[in-house]
Design a protein around this motif. Structure first.
Motif, PDB file in Angstrom:
ATOM      1  N   MET A  84      30.782  16.747  17.532  1.00  0.00           N
ATOM      2  CA  MET A  84      30.093  18.027  17.400  1.00  0.00           C
ATOM      3  C   MET A  84      29.880  18.668  18.772  1.00  0.00           C
ATOM      4  O   MET A  84      29.877  19.871  18.892  1.00  0.00           O
ATOM      5  N   GLU A  85      29.715  17.819  19.787  1.00  0.00           N
ATOM      6  CA  GLU A  85      29.487  18.339  21.138  1.00  0.00           C
ATOM      7  C   GLU A  85      30.695  19.119  21.640  1.00  0.00           C
ATOM      8  O   GLU A  85      30.550  20.135  22.320  1.00  0.00           O
ATOM      9  N   ASP A  86      31.907  18.654  21.284  1.00  0.00           N
ATOM     10  CA  ASP A  86      33.109  19.378  21.691  1.00  0.00           C
ATOM     11  C   ASP A  86      33.147  20.766  21.051  1.00  0.00           C
ATOM     12  O   ASP A  86      33.527  21.736  21.695  1.00  0.00           O
ATOM     13  N   LEU A  87      32.753  20.859  19.769  1.00  0.00           N
ATOM     14  CA  LEU A  87      32.696  22.163  19.101  1.00  0.00           C
ATOM     15  C   LEU A  87      31.663  23.055  19.774  1.00  0.00           C
ATOM     16  O   LEU A  87      31.890  24.246  19.948  1.00  0.00           O
ATOM     17  N   ARG A  88      30.529  22.487  20.155  1.00  0.00           N
ATOM     18  CA  ARG A  88      29.472  23.274  20.809  1.00  0.00           C
ATOM     19  C   ARG A  88      29.975  23.816  22.139  1.00  0.00           C
ATOM     20  O   ARG A  88      29.823  24.997  22.436  1.00  0.00           O
ATOM     21  N   THR A  89      30.604  22.963  22.934  1.00  0.00           N
ATOM     22  CA  THR A  89      31.120  23.385  24.238  1.00  0.00           C
ATOM     23  C   THR A  89      32.208  24.439  24.079  1.00  0.00           C
ATOM     24  O   THR A  89      32.208  25.450  24.787  1.00  0.00           O
ATOM     25  N   ASP A  90      33.126  24.210  23.140  1.00  0.00           N
ATOM     26  CA  ASP A  90      34.198  25.177  22.896  1.00  0.00           C
ATOM     27  C   ASP A  90      33.625  26.507  22.416  1.00  0.00           C
ATOM     28  O   ASP A  90      34.066  27.567  22.852  1.00  0.00           O
ATOM     29  N   SER A  91      32.631  26.445  21.522  1.00  0.00           N
ATOM     30  CA  SER A  91      32.010  27.669  21.010  1.00  0.00           C
ATOM     31  C   SER A  91      31.329  28.443  22.133  1.00  0.00           C
ATOM     32  O   SER A  91      31.462  29.667  22.224  1.00  0.00           O
ATOM     33  N   GLN A  92      30.606  27.746  22.985  1.00  0.00           N
ATOM     34  CA  GLN A  92      29.934  28.405  24.106  1.00  0.00           C
ATOM     35  C   GLN A  92      30.950  29.047  25.044  1.00  0.00           C
ATOM     36  O   GLN A  92      30.760  30.171  25.508  1.00  0.00           O
ATOM     37  N   ARG A  93      32.044  28.352  25.297  1.00  0.00           N
ATOM     38  CA  ARG A  93      33.096  28.880  26.181  1.00  0.00           C
ATOM     39  C   ARG A  93      33.722  30.130  25.583  1.00  0.00           C
ATOM     40  O   ARG A  93      33.923  31.129  26.265  1.00  0.00           O
ATOM     41  N   ARG A  94      34.026  30.103  24.286  1.00  0.00           N
ATOM     42  CA  ARG A  94      34.650  31.249  23.627  1.00  0.00           C
ATOM     43  C   ARG A  94      33.720  32.469  23.651  1.00  0.00           C
ATOM     44  O   ARG A  94      34.168  33.585  23.900  1.00  0.00           O
ATOM     45  N   LEU A  95      32.439  32.247  23.381  1.00  0.00           N
ATOM     46  CA  LEU A  95      31.486  33.361  23.401  1.00  0.00           C
ATOM     47  C   LEU A  95      31.359  33.939  24.803  1.00  0.00           C
ATOM     48  O   LEU A  95      31.356  35.156  24.978  1.00  0.00           O
ATOM     49  N   ALA A  96      31.257  33.069  25.797  1.00  0.00           N
ATOM     50  CA  ALA A  96      31.137  33.535  27.184  1.00  0.00           C
ATOM     51  C   ALA A  96      32.369  34.335  27.596  1.00  0.00           C
ATOM     52  O   ALA A  96      32.257  35.396  28.221  1.00  0.00           O
ATOM     53  N   ALA A  97      33.544  33.851  27.232  1.00  0.00           N
ATOM     54  CA  ALA A  97      34.788  34.544  27.586  1.00  0.00           C
ATOM     55  C   ALA A  97      34.861  35.924  26.937  1.00  0.00           C
ATOM     56  O   ALA A  97      35.450  36.846  27.502  1.00  0.00           O
ATOM     57  N   ALA A  98      34.248  36.066  25.764  1.00  0.00           N
ATOM     58  CA  ALA A  98      34.272  37.346  25.051  1.00  0.00           C
ATOM     59  C   ALA A  98      33.101  38.241  25.437  1.00  0.00           C
ATOM     60  O   ALA A  98      33.002  39.369  24.969  1.00  0.00           O
ATOM     61  N   GLY A  99      32.191  37.728  26.284  1.00  0.00           N
ATOM     62  CA  GLY A  99      31.029  38.510  26.683  1.00  0.00           C
ATOM     63  C   GLY A  99      29.986  38.630  25.589  1.00  0.00           C
ATOM     64  O   GLY A  99      29.237  39.601  25.543  1.00  0.00           O
ATOM     65  N   VAL A 100      29.929  37.627  24.703  1.00  0.00           N
ATOM     66  CA  VAL A 100      28.980  37.627  23.596  1.00  0.00           C
ATOM     67  C   VAL A 100      27.877  36.623  23.902  1.00  0.00           C
ATOM     68  O   VAL A 100      28.150  35.477  24.248  1.00  0.00           O
ATOM     69  N   ARG A 101      26.637  37.066  23.756  1.00  0.00           N
ATOM     70  CA  ARG A 101      25.491  36.195  24.025  1.00  0.00           C
ATOM     71  C   ARG A 101      25.470  35.043  23.012  1.00  0.00           C
ATOM     72  O   ARG A 101      25.562  35.254  21.809  1.00  0.00           O
ATOM     73  N   GLY A 146      37.144  39.551  19.239  1.00  0.00           N
ATOM     74  CA  GLY A 146      38.353  38.738  19.325  1.00  0.00           C
ATOM     75  C   GLY A 146      38.114  37.245  19.362  1.00  0.00           C
ATOM     76  O   GLY A 146      39.011  36.479  19.718  1.00  0.00           O
ATOM     77  N   VAL A 147      36.927  36.806  18.982  1.00  0.00           N
ATOM     78  CA  VAL A 147      36.622  35.374  18.991  1.00  0.00           C
ATOM     79  C   VAL A 147      37.185  34.708  17.737  1.00  0.00           C
ATOM     80  O   VAL A 147      37.642  33.567  17.787  1.00  0.00           O
ATOM     81  N   LEU A 163      39.058  30.471  13.189  1.00  0.00           N
ATOM     82  CA  LEU A 163      38.959  30.269  14.625  1.00  0.00           C
ATOM     83  C   LEU A 163      40.355  29.875  15.086  1.00  0.00           C
ATOM     84  O   LEU A 163      40.829  28.774  14.803  1.00  0.00           O
ATOM     85  N   CYS A 164      41.031  30.796  15.729  1.00  0.00           N
ATOM     86  CA  CYS A 164      42.434  30.608  16.078  1.00  0.00           C
ATOM     87  C   CYS A 164      42.617  30.226  17.536  1.00  0.00           C
ATOM     88  O   CYS A 164      41.692  30.314  18.339  1.00  0.00           O
ATOM     89  N   GLY A 165      43.849  29.885  17.833  1.00  0.00           N
ATOM     90  CA  GLY A 165      44.217  29.667  19.216  1.00  0.00           C
ATOM     91  C   GLY A 165      44.131  30.986  19.964  1.00  0.00           C
ATOM     92  O   GLY A 165      44.093  32.060  19.364  1.00  0.00           O
ATOM     93  N   GLU A 166      44.098  30.889  21.252  1.00  0.00           N
ATOM     94  CA  GLU A 166      43.975  32.098  22.053  1.00  0.00           C
ATOM     95  C   GLU A 166      45.348  32.710  22.276  1.00  0.00           C
ATOM     96  O   GLU A 166      46.361  32.045  22.193  1.00  0.00           O
ATOM     97  N   GLU A 196      49.638  29.177  12.396  1.00  0.00           N
ATOM     98  CA  GLU A 196      49.808  30.241  13.384  1.00  0.00           C
ATOM     99  C   GLU A 196      51.247  30.272  13.876  1.00  0.00           C
ATOM    100  O   GLU A 196      51.874  29.241  14.037  1.00  0.00           O
ATOM    101  N   ILE A 197      51.744  31.480  14.095  1.00  0.00           N
ATOM    102  CA  ILE A 197      53.062  31.684  14.698  1.00  0.00           C
ATOM    103  C   ILE A 197      52.835  32.306  16.068  1.00  0.00           C
ATOM    104  O   ILE A 197      52.248  33.385  16.179  1.00  0.00           O
ATOM    105  N   GLU A 198      53.289  31.628  17.085  1.00  0.00           N
ATOM    106  CA  GLU A 198      53.199  32.172  18.444  1.00  0.00           C
ATOM    107  C   GLU A 198      54.568  32.706  18.842  1.00  0.00           C
ATOM    108  O   GLU A 198      55.549  32.504  18.151  1.00  0.00           O
TER     109      GLU A 198
END
Length: 142
Positions: free
Chosen positions: A1-18, A69-70, A85-88, A104-106
């Protein structure tokens, strides 16, 4: 669960979302989904886990996350929007009409074709999305 929390925090920060508690809960719940989920499904999972989050909050959060875009929204279920929740990076989706699995198709090669087709109509595209509905290999074999 900690990995999801860290990833979620990173994604929000990258998108400028509190990163509010509710946004993190919704994003972590969606991140645990193997394919996609509706707002109702996310709400049900949160309530089953004992989280006190309102359905309206889940809808607003998903709309905000999609706007920034999160998360991606998918329209393969009539009358419902699904979220993933997709790849970037730029990509498209293959959605199974039977099991609702999403792949997903890249490496999009639509840009040149779309530019030419749009130019013939006097249109200048600024972005595009593609969602292809069909049957995955497992469902075809069943």
């Amino acid at each position: 669960m900690e990995d999801l929390r860290t990833d979620s925090q990173r994604r929000l920060a990258a998108a400028g979302v509190r990163p509010t508690r509710q946004r993190l809960l919704v994003l972590e719940t969606l991140g645990a989904e193997p394919h996609d989920a509706t707002a109702q499904e996310i709400y049900s999972r949160l309530r089953a886990a004992g989280q006190n989050v309102g359905l309206a909050t889940v809808y607003r959060t998903l709309a905000l996350l999609n706007e920034h875009g999160v998360v991606d929204d998918l329209t393969h279920r009539p009358g419902e929007t699904c979220y993933r929740l997709c790849g970037e990076g730029h990509h498209h989706h293959l959605v199974c009409a039977s099991c609702h699995g999403v792949a997903e198709i890249e490496g999009c090669e639509l840009g040149d074709w779309l530019g030419r087709a749009a130019a013939q109509k006097g249109f200048a595209p600024t972005s595009h999305t593609l969602e292809v509905t069909g049957l995955c290999a497992a469902c075809r074999a069943a």
